[in-house]
Structure formats: C-alpha cells, structure tokens
Design an enzyme around this catalytic site. Structure first.
Site, PDB file in Angstrom:
ATOM      1  N   HIS A  22      40.128   3.583  28.087  1.00 15.58           N
ATOM      2  CA  HIS A  22      39.425   3.256  29.342  1.00 15.58           C
ATOM      3  C   HIS A  22      38.700   4.503  29.806  1.00 15.58           C
ATOM      4  O   HIS A  22      39.311   5.436  30.313  1.00 15.58           O
ATOM      5  CB  HIS A  22      40.430   2.802  30.412  1.00 15.58           C
ATOM      6  CG  HIS A  22      39.774   2.356  31.684  1.00 15.58           C
ATOM      7  ND1 HIS A  22      40.058   1.152  32.283  1.00 15.58           N
ATOM      8  CD2 HIS A  22      38.838   2.942  32.482  1.00 15.58           C
ATOM      9  CE1 HIS A  22      39.346   1.022  33.382  1.00 15.58           C
ATOM     10  NE2 HIS A  22      38.595   2.097  33.525  1.00 15.58           N
ATOM     11  N   HIS A  41      34.923   6.205  31.618  1.00 13.07           N
ATOM     12  CA  HIS A  41      33.573   6.155  32.204  1.00 13.07           C
ATOM     13  C   HIS A  41      32.839   7.427  31.801  1.00 13.07           C
ATOM     14  O   HIS A  41      33.345   8.528  32.031  1.00 13.07           O
ATOM     15  CB  HIS A  41      33.644   6.113  33.736  1.00 13.07           C
ATOM     16  CG  HIS A  41      34.400   4.940  34.261  1.00 13.07           C
ATOM     17  ND1 HIS A  41      33.790   3.771  34.638  1.00 13.07           N
ATOM     18  CD2 HIS A  41      35.730   4.742  34.456  1.00 13.07           C
ATOM     19  CE1 HIS A  41      34.707   2.903  35.058  1.00 13.07           C
ATOM     20  NE2 HIS A  41      35.898   3.465  34.950  1.00 13.07           N
ATOM     21  N   LYS A  96      34.630  -6.666  30.608  1.00 12.20           N
ATOM     22  CA  LYS A  96      35.359  -6.095  31.734  1.00 12.20           C
ATOM     23  C   LYS A  96      35.141  -6.959  32.957  1.00 12.20           C
ATOM     24  O   LYS A  96      34.002  -7.266  33.320  1.00 12.20           O
ATOM     25  CB  LYS A  96      34.855  -4.665  32.009  1.00 12.20           C
ATOM     26  CG  LYS A  96      35.500  -3.980  33.209  1.00 12.20           C
ATOM     27  CD  LYS A  96      36.897  -3.485  32.927  1.00 12.20           C
ATOM     28  CE  LYS A  96      37.606  -2.968  34.174  1.00 12.20           C
ATOM     29  NZ  LYS A  96      37.310  -1.572  34.480  1.00 12.20           N
ATOM     30  N   HIS A 153      40.046  -5.136  36.079  1.00 12.93           N
ATOM     31  CA  HIS A 153      40.316  -4.306  37.254  1.00 12.93           C
ATOM     32  C   HIS A 153      41.112  -5.203  38.193  1.00 12.93           C
ATOM     33  O   HIS A 153      40.561  -6.116  38.814  1.00 12.93           O
ATOM     34  CB  HIS A 153      39.020  -3.822  37.921  1.00 12.93           C
ATOM     35  CG  HIS A 153      39.293  -2.918  39.087  1.00 12.93           C
ATOM     36  ND1 HIS A 153      39.052  -1.566  39.064  1.00 12.93           N
ATOM     37  CD2 HIS A 153      39.863  -3.167  40.295  1.00 12.93           C
ATOM     38  CE1 HIS A 153      39.450  -1.023  40.211  1.00 12.93           C
ATOM     39  NE2 HIS A 153      39.932  -1.983  40.984  1.00 12.93           N
ATOM     40  N   HIS A 163      44.478   0.494  34.239  1.00 14.91           N
ATOM     41  CA  HIS A 163      44.987   1.471  35.208  1.00 14.91           C
ATOM     42  C   HIS A 163      46.063   0.905  36.137  1.00 14.91           C
ATOM     43  O   HIS A 163      45.862   0.763  37.336  1.00 14.91           O
ATOM     44  CB  HIS A 163      43.851   2.121  36.020  1.00 14.91           C
ATOM     45  CG  HIS A 163      42.732   1.205  36.440  1.00 14.91           C
ATOM     46  ND1 HIS A 163      42.922   0.035  37.130  1.00 14.91           N
ATOM     47  CD2 HIS A 163      41.398   1.297  36.246  1.00 14.91           C
ATOM     48  CE1 HIS A 163      41.757  -0.524  37.352  1.00 14.91           C
ATOM     49  NE2 HIS A 163      40.821   0.206  36.815  1.00 14.91           N
ATOM     50  N   ASP A 170      40.737   6.395  32.464  1.00 12.50           N
ATOM     51  CA  ASP A 170      39.885   6.037  33.595  1.00 12.50           C
ATOM     52  C   ASP A 170      39.167   7.276  34.140  1.00 12.50           C
ATOM     53  O   ASP A 170      38.840   7.325  35.327  1.00 12.50           O
ATOM     54  CB  ASP A 170      40.669   5.320  34.707  1.00 12.50           C
ATOM     55  CG  ASP A 170      39.755   4.595  35.681  1.00 12.50           C
ATOM     56  OD1 ASP A 170      38.577   4.366  35.344  1.00 12.50           O
ATOM     57  OD2 ASP A 170      40.215   4.264  36.794  1.00 12.50           O
ATOM     58  N   HIS A 226      32.127  11.910  39.057  1.00 14.94           N
ATOM     59  CA  HIS A 226      31.153  11.782  40.160  1.00 14.94           C
ATOM     60  C   HIS A 226      30.736  13.202  40.508  1.00 14.94           C
ATOM     61  O   HIS A 226      31.548  14.129  40.404  1.00 14.94           O
ATOM     62  CB  HIS A 226      31.808  11.160  41.395  1.00 14.94           C
ATOM     63  CG  HIS A 226      32.151   9.711  41.245  1.00 14.94           C
ATOM     64  ND1 HIS A 226      31.245   8.694  41.409  1.00 14.94           N
ATOM     65  CD2 HIS A 226      33.325   9.117  40.926  1.00 14.94           C
ATOM     66  CE1 HIS A 226      31.838   7.527  41.214  1.00 14.94           C
ATOM     67  NE2 HIS A 226      33.101   7.749  40.908  1.00 14.94           N
TER      68      HIS A 226
HETATM   69  O1  DOR Z   1      38.387   5.243  40.765  1.00 14.73           O
HETATM   70  C1  DOR Z   1      37.667   4.528  40.100  1.00 14.73           C
HETATM   71  N1  DOR Z   1      36.469   4.957  39.660  1.00 14.73           N
HETATM   72  N2  DOR Z   1      38.049   3.269  39.846  1.00 14.73           N
HETATM   73  C2  DOR Z   1      37.247   2.392  39.237  1.00 14.73           C
HETATM   74  O2  DOR Z   1      37.660   1.283  39.057  1.00 14.73           O
HETATM   75  C3  DOR Z   1      35.864   2.769  38.875  1.00 14.73           C
HETATM   76  C4  DOR Z   1      35.721   4.203  38.696  1.00 14.73           C
HETATM   77  C5  DOR Z   1      34.280   4.651  38.650  1.00 14.73           C
HETATM   78  O3  DOR Z   1      33.490   4.054  37.933  1.00 14.73           O
HETATM   79  O4  DOR Z   1      33.964   5.642  39.313  1.00 14.73           O
HETATM   80 ZN    ZN Z   2      37.668   2.517  35.294  1.00 16.45          ZN
END
Ligand code: DOR
Ligand code: ZN
Length: 345
Positions: A13, A15, A99, A136, A174, A247, A251
């Site tokens: 998992h 990103h 997803k 999710h 998660h 996960d 950012h």
């Molecule tokens: O904390 C998270 N960030 N939870 C999620 O489900 C998405 C993820 C994100 O894409 O930033």
């Molecule tokens: Zn995620």
C-alpha cells in the site's frame, strides 16, 4: 540480534504521487522493496487501465537507472466505473486491484463511491474474475466520531459485502482497531489486511503530545493504546492475513504544517527500518520476513522476490526534510534516531 537478512519485501500500500514529488520519493521505496501496490488517488484519479499504464510509465521513468523495482498498479472505483473496466483489469498483467474510497473519507476521495450498493454489480464481476478489492474502511458520515469510523464501516458496510460476495478477495487497508483485527481474523481466507508502521508505533496521544503534531496525522487516525497492541499482536502473529503496507503518503511540509493540515505520514524513506524497530521491540524479528516479504506476494498470487535485504542495527539520524528546496517533505520522526538500517544484500 544485530543483523537480519530477509527476502526482499513488497509494500502492499503506497502513495507516490506524480511530478516532482514522485521524483523525490520513489527511490526511497525502490531502495528497499521489490514491488509496491500503487494507490490511484491522484488528482484526477486513475480510473482506467489506460491511465494506469501511463502512470506506471511515469513511475518507471522516475526510478534510478539501475533499479529493478516494479510498480503494481490499481484503479480507483467511482460511481461511473463499468463492468467492462473490471474485465479489462482482469485481463491486464500490470493492474492488480481496484481501490474503494468511500466518497469524502480521505485525501482525493471526492470522486469515490457514495453508495456501496451502487457498485454491487462491479463487486460481483470482481468476485467472478478474481480481481481484488482494496478498501479504505471508514464511514464518511461526519456525525460519527472520527475514532469510531472504521468500526462502524465494518459493522454497517464491510460485513454485508463479505456476506454477499464470499469469494471476493478483499484487503482491508491500514487497519487501526482491535475490531478490525478481529473481523479479519474471523473472515474467510479471501479477506486480508495491511498494517502501517505508524499504527504499530504510536497511539493517538502522539498527535497531541505537548501541541498539535501534524506529521502524526493520517487517516484512519491513530487510535487508543489497546488498538495499537492488537495491531502489534496481529502483525507479529505469523498469520498470513496480515501483511506490510506502509500507506506512506507524502505531502509537502507546508501542507502538513498548515491550519488545515493534510492526512498522511511519509514513511517510505525508512519503511523497513521502522518495521524492524517495531518487530525488534516486540521480540518478533523472526516474524518480519513473513509479514514483509511473503504474505502480501502470496495474497496477490505473485512469485516471492528472490533478492535479499539486510537489516543492521546501526543508529542514524533522520533528516529534517527530503525533496527539493521549496518542495520539502518532512519524514515521520524527522530529526530523531532510528536504530536499524537497511541495505540490499
Ligand atoms: O492519511 C492518509 N493519506 N490516508 C489516506 O487514506 C490517503 C493518504 C493520502 O493519499 O495522502
Ligand atoms: Zn493510502
């Protein structure tokens, strides 16, 4: 034990975003993992096989030249996803799952699914064709307490889905609660789950330790200590239903340290080091390889990796940020000392 050699793990998992953020983060994952299940919640989301193939190419182009890392793509379910798209996924080696984001549950979930029953025909097709559903698992009703949203999702939505589609392969992503652990344990062998490092390391106090700590804010949100302990027991149990999914969700620092900070912890820079810390503390390093390298691959029907990863006890200090000037990403545990270091064997 000061050193441990395991089969190269997979991150089930992850990103990685696009553009400059992708370029800043992808080498961190590729340094440790053979493969990763890539989340499709881009803006706009990855909803078709065609888009997933283009995104896969972008990821491959951002990798260091000598990397053998393989991105495993997924599609984002919307109210407009068609049965034909499910059939395309079933026939495509590069795309491994759909997803499900309940609309409004988390980052870039606006185009997710508002009514689970509306996608039952898609779930029937996924069940028939053996395409996994990644979930999710939180209700989006803003009146429900944020700490209860996973439990309520399981009670009101997921239980019905597993009853109606018993052969559907599901990963509840998660996990954060004791109730989720119990649900997955009690479900049939088609239901599995991922567990992140942050939910194994911390309880909810960490978000509010002497002030608001935005880098510990993710969704589903950290829960009470009893839930962390249940997750730790599940991850170190050797039960193949529970496997590694970081996960890791980068950012930009300014969007986390903000009056409305984004959800997500950046852990890819040291994912295996964090899990090693967790398993060592629990005196369960012998269970790390199954959790990190075998159970996820087995669930997805992929061959296990053949390369090896070495984890050594060798303290180091986490940088205060990664990424380009003006585009910094703050890692979870920035400035703190980690005891383990990973290297390829
Ligand atoms: O904390 C998270 N960030 N939870 C999620 O489900 C998405 C993820 C994100 O894409 O930033
Ligand atoms: Zn995620």
């Amino acid at each position: 034990m000061d050193s441990l050699t395991i089969t190269q793990p997979d991150d089930c998992h992850l990103h990685v975003r696009t553009g400059s953020v992708l370029k800043s983060v992808i080498a961190h994952t590729a340094r440790q993992f053979g493969r990763a299940i890539i989340m499709p919640n881009l803006k706009p989301p990855v909803t078709t096989v065609e888009q997933a193939l283009a995104y896969k190419q972008e990821i491959l182009s951002a990798l260091p030249a000598d990397s053998t890392f393989k991105p495993l793509m997924t599609l984002y379910l919307t109210g407009n996803t068609s049965v034909a798209e499910v059939e395309k996924v079933a026939a495509c080696d590069a795309v491994h799952a759909f997803k499900l984001y309940p609309a409004g549950a988390t980052t870039h979930s606006e185009q997710g699914v508002a009514d689970i029953k509306s996608i039952y025909p898609l779930l029937a097709s996924m069940e028939e064709l053996g395409v996994p559903l990644l979930v999710h698992g939180e209700v989006t009703d803003q009146a429900s307490d944020i700490f209860d949203r996973e439990k309520i999702f399981i009670e009101t939505i997921l239980s019905a889905v597993t009853q109606k589609f018993p052969c559907l392969r599901i990963v509840l992503e998660h996990l954060t609660t004791l109730e989720a652990v119990q649900f997955v344990e009690a479900a049939n062998a088609n239901v599995a789950a991922t567990i992140t490092p942050q939910h194994l390391l911390f309880n909810r106090n960490r978000i509010l330790a002497g002030g608001i700590r935005p880098h510990f804010y993710c969704l589903p949100i950290l829960k009470r200590e009893q839930h962390r302990l249940a997750l730790l027991a599940a991850a170190t149990s050797g039960n193949p239903k529970f496997f590694l999914g970081t996960d890791s969700a980068p950012h930009l620092t300014e969007l986390k340290e903000n009056s409305c900070g984004c959800a997500g912890c950046y852990t890819a820079y040291a994912a295996m080091e964090l899990y090693a810390e967790i398993f060592a503390q629990a005196d369960a390093l012998d269970k790390l390889e199954g959790f990190a390298s075998f159970f996820g691959a087995d669930f997805y029907g992929l061959p296990r990796n053949t390369a090896k990863l070495i984890l050594k006890k060798q303290p180091w200090t986490v940088p205060v940020h990664y990424g380009e000037p003006g585009q910094y990403i703050t890692p979870l545990l920035a400035g703190e000392t980690l005891r383990w270091q990973a290297a390829s064997a």
